[in-house]
Design a protein around this motif. Structure first.
Motif, PDB file in Angstrom:
ATOM      1  N   SER A  15     -62.004   5.068 -39.770  1.00 26.33           N
ATOM      2  CA  SER A  15     -61.423   3.791 -39.940  1.00 26.33           C
ATOM      3  C   SER A  15     -60.277   3.774 -40.953  1.00 26.33           C
ATOM      4  O   SER A  15     -59.265   2.934 -40.525  1.00 26.33           O
ATOM      5  N   VAL A  16     -59.841   4.717 -41.359  1.00 24.31           N
ATOM      6  CA  VAL A  16     -58.450   4.817 -41.732  1.00 24.31           C
ATOM      7  C   VAL A  16     -57.445   5.114 -40.974  1.00 24.31           C
ATOM      8  O   VAL A  16     -56.370   4.392 -40.906  1.00 24.31           O
ATOM      9  N   ALA A  17     -57.966   5.832 -39.866  1.00 22.66           N
ATOM     10  CA  ALA A  17     -56.978   6.077 -38.707  1.00 22.66           C
ATOM     11  C   ALA A  17     -56.598   4.934 -37.808  1.00 22.66           C
ATOM     12  O   ALA A  17     -55.587   4.147 -37.394  1.00 22.66           O
ATOM     13  N   ALA A  18     -57.748   3.946 -37.832  1.00 20.23           N
ATOM     14  CA  ALA A  18     -57.549   2.575 -37.075  1.00 20.23           C
ATOM     15  C   ALA A  18     -56.893   1.761 -37.618  1.00 20.23           C
ATOM     16  O   ALA A  18     -55.979   1.115 -37.242  1.00 20.23           O
ATOM     17  N   CYS A  19     -56.826   1.653 -39.233  1.00 20.10           N
ATOM     18  CA  CYS A  19     -55.944   0.675 -40.000  1.00 20.10           C
ATOM     19  C   CYS A  19     -54.705   1.314 -39.797  1.00 20.10           C
ATOM     20  O   CYS A  19     -53.960   0.492 -39.577  1.00 20.10           O
ATOM     21  N   GLY A  20     -54.273   2.572 -39.605  1.00 15.07           N
ATOM     22  CA  GLY A  20     -52.860   3.097 -39.589  1.00 15.07           C
ATOM     23  C   GLY A  20     -52.535   2.474 -38.336  1.00 15.07           C
ATOM     24  O   GLY A  20     -51.334   2.162 -38.287  1.00 15.07           O
ATOM     25  N   LEU A  21     -53.097   2.814 -37.249  1.00 17.23           N
ATOM     26  CA  LEU A  21     -52.954   2.353 -36.172  1.00 17.23           C
ATOM     27  C   LEU A  21     -52.665   0.985 -35.789  1.00 17.23           C
ATOM     28  O   LEU A  21     -51.621   0.351 -35.303  1.00 17.23           O
ATOM     29  N   LEU A  22     -53.284   0.187 -36.518  1.00 20.24           N
ATOM     30  CA  LEU A  22     -53.167  -1.258 -36.527  1.00 20.24           C
ATOM     31  C   LEU A  22     -51.984  -1.788 -37.219  1.00 20.24           C
ATOM     32  O   LEU A  22     -50.879  -2.529 -36.665  1.00 20.24           O
ATOM     33  N   LEU A  23     -51.847  -1.073 -38.309  1.00 23.05           N
ATOM     34  CA  LEU A  23     -50.487  -1.435 -39.130  1.00 23.05           C
ATOM     35  C   LEU A  23     -49.077  -0.987 -38.198  1.00 23.05           C
ATOM     36  O   LEU A  23     -48.305  -1.738 -38.221  1.00 23.05           O
ATOM     37  N   LEU A  24     -49.319   0.024 -37.765  1.00 26.23           N
ATOM     38  CA  LEU A  24     -48.072   0.640 -36.877  1.00 26.23           C
ATOM     39  C   LEU A  24     -47.908  -0.435 -35.521  1.00 26.23           C
ATOM     40  O   LEU A  24     -46.666  -0.657 -35.177  1.00 26.23           O
ATOM     41  N   GLY A  25     -49.029  -0.736 -34.930  1.00 28.93           N
ATOM     42  CA  GLY A  25     -48.856  -1.789 -33.822  1.00 28.93           C
ATOM     43  C   GLY A  25     -48.345  -3.025 -34.399  1.00 28.93           C
ATOM     44  O   GLY A  25     -47.373  -3.672 -33.585  1.00 28.93           O
ATOM     45  N   ILE A  26     -48.806  -3.581 -35.569  1.00 29.70           N
ATOM     46  CA  ILE A  26     -48.175  -4.977 -35.983  1.00 29.70           C
ATOM     47  C   ILE A  26     -46.740  -4.599 -36.175  1.00 29.70           C
ATOM     48  O   ILE A  26     -45.700  -5.680 -35.939  1.00 29.70           O
ATOM     49  N   TRP A  27     -46.266  -3.433 -36.821  1.00 26.73           N
ATOM     50  CA  TRP A  27     -44.987  -3.257 -37.063  1.00 26.73           C
ATOM     51  C   TRP A  27     -43.853  -3.198 -35.829  1.00 26.73           C
ATOM     52  O   TRP A  27     -42.913  -3.930 -35.896  1.00 26.73           O
ATOM     53  N   PHE A  28     -44.288  -2.534 -34.791  1.00 22.51           N
ATOM     54  CA  PHE A  28     -43.676  -2.300 -33.647  1.00 22.51           C
ATOM     55  C   PHE A  28     -43.729  -3.776 -32.542  1.00 22.51           C
ATOM     56  O   PHE A  28     -42.828  -3.956 -31.989  1.00 22.51           O
ATOM     57  N   ALA A  29     -44.849  -4.383 -32.865  1.00 25.16           N
ATOM     58  CA  ALA A  29     -45.063  -5.771 -32.008  1.00 25.16           C
ATOM     59  C   ALA A  29     -44.237  -6.938 -32.535  1.00 25.16           C
ATOM     60  O   ALA A  29     -43.620  -7.548 -31.640  1.00 25.16           O
ATOM     61  N   VAL A  30     -43.850  -6.796 -33.835  1.00 28.73           N
ATOM     62  CA  VAL A  30     -42.945  -7.931 -34.197  1.00 28.73           C
ATOM     63  C   VAL A  30     -41.659  -7.079 -34.819  1.00 28.73           C
ATOM     64  O   VAL A  30     -41.572  -7.206 -36.018  1.00 28.73           O
ATOM     65  N   PRO A  31     -40.663  -6.878 -33.792  1.00 25.42           N
ATOM     66  CA  PRO A  31     -39.557  -6.316 -34.235  1.00 25.42           C
ATOM     67  C   PRO A  31     -38.510  -7.085 -35.110  1.00 25.42           C
ATOM     68  O   PRO A  31     -37.913  -6.450 -35.889  1.00 25.42           O
ATOM     69  N   ASN A  32     -38.461  -8.445 -34.964  1.00 25.13           N
ATOM     70  CA  ASN A  32     -37.225  -9.074 -35.388  1.00 25.13           C
ATOM     71  C   ASN A  32     -37.740  -9.824 -36.558  1.00 25.13           C
ATOM     72  O   ASN A  32     -37.113 -10.781 -37.072  1.00 25.13           O
TER      73      ASN A  32
END
Lengths: 119, 179
Positions: free
Chosen positions: A57-74
């Motif tokens: 679950s920690v890994a999944a949360c990390g991936l989710l946060l990374l995904g959000i970070w890169f998905a909304v670059p501007n």
């Protein structure tokens, strides 16, 4: 069953007995040996941090946060936008305050008074 | 005891240990013999038999009842044994023949084999067979396991198992004749 009936005398002559020796009393003691290990494994508890679901679950949360970070670059960083909004509000409040203050003050009276006093 | 009753007792906390002892008394010798013929050494067979029954104890709630309980136990034992042999091969970094040669040497040197010369020859001939063929031969020849049950244990069609057994018999007879 054909292969068995066709089996040559050579193989069928060999006795089908168990030629592997087992220590005396082995089968009498085996259930107790197995049960003692079963109860040990049942009692043994995993420490909380060693639990796999937690790390997944920690890994999944990390991936989710990374995904959000890169998905909304501007996107404007949250803190900046908040501060900008805050500044704007403060300026607006100050402007209103001073306008009210200025509106309530009689400058002409002051001017006249000073003027007369000066002269 | 009826198998359904035994399974129910195994799933119940209070009766589990008693039922498990009964199950072991029914199945342990057959399971041990199958494993022993594959790994030859008693200590290895003991470890694998224990590992098999520990899994049975822990996974009894996962048993769906699609096959007989004894078939399920056999399947666990076969998996444990094949994994053990594969692990041994990987650990030793040796080709297949060498592991089988090691096992063959254990028949010669080990004091736990009580068979006469012809039985020794037969065991050594069996060790020359590929693992799955060896399993099929041992199950059919020594334990008289039905092909249908073997099919459930090994996940192979009965036709293929019959062919495999036939080939195994031919190979063994050839080796016995040549000596």
């Amino acid at each position: 069953m054909k292969s068995e009936t066709k089996m040559s005398n050579l193989l069928s002559d060999i006795p089908r007995r168990n030629a592997f020796n087992v220590p005396d009393g082995y089968f009498e003691e085996l259930p107790t040996a197995v049960l003692s290990k079963c109860s040990v494994s049942k009692v043994k508890k995993k420490p909380f941090l060693a639990s796999k679901p937690l790390w997944w679950s920690v890994a999944a949360c990390g991936l989710l946060l990374l995904g959000i970070w890169f998905a909304v670059p501007n996107a404007t960083p949250l803190s900046d936008s908040l501060l900008a909004g805050f500044d704007f509000c403060v300026m607006e409040i100050c402007d209103d305050y001073f306008l009210d203050l200025l509106g309530s003050f009689d400058f002409f009276e002051l001017f006249n008074y000073d003027f007369f006093d000066y002269h | 005891m009826n198998e359904d009753v035994l399974i129910q007792q195994l799933r119940c906390e209070k009766s589990r240990n008693f039922a498990f002892r009964q199950l072991m008394q029914q199945e342990q010798e057959k399971t041990y013999r199958l494993i022993r013929r594959m790994v030859i050494d008693h200590d290895d067979a003991d470890d694998l038999t224990q590992a098999t029954f520990i899994k049975v104890f822990e996974k009894i709630n996962d048993f769906e009842g699609k096959s007989k309980l004894s078939t399920w136990i056999y399947r666990i034992a076969v998996n444990e044994t094949l994994n053990f042999l594969r692990h041994k091969r990987r650990k030793l970094f040796v080709p297949i023949v060498d592991v089988e040669r090691q096992l063959s040497n254990k028949i010669d040197t080990g004091s736990n084999f009580t068979g006469d010369e012809i039985e020794k020859k037969l065991q050594k001939a069996i060790l020359t067979l590929p693992e799955k063929q060896r399993l099929v031969f041992n199950m059919r020849y020594y334990e008289s396991v039905k092909y249908e049950e073997m099919s459930e244990i090994l996940g192979t069609s009965t036709g293929a198992l019959k062919a495999s057994y036939h080939i195994a018999v031919e190979k063994i007879e050839k080796i016995l004749k040549s000596d």
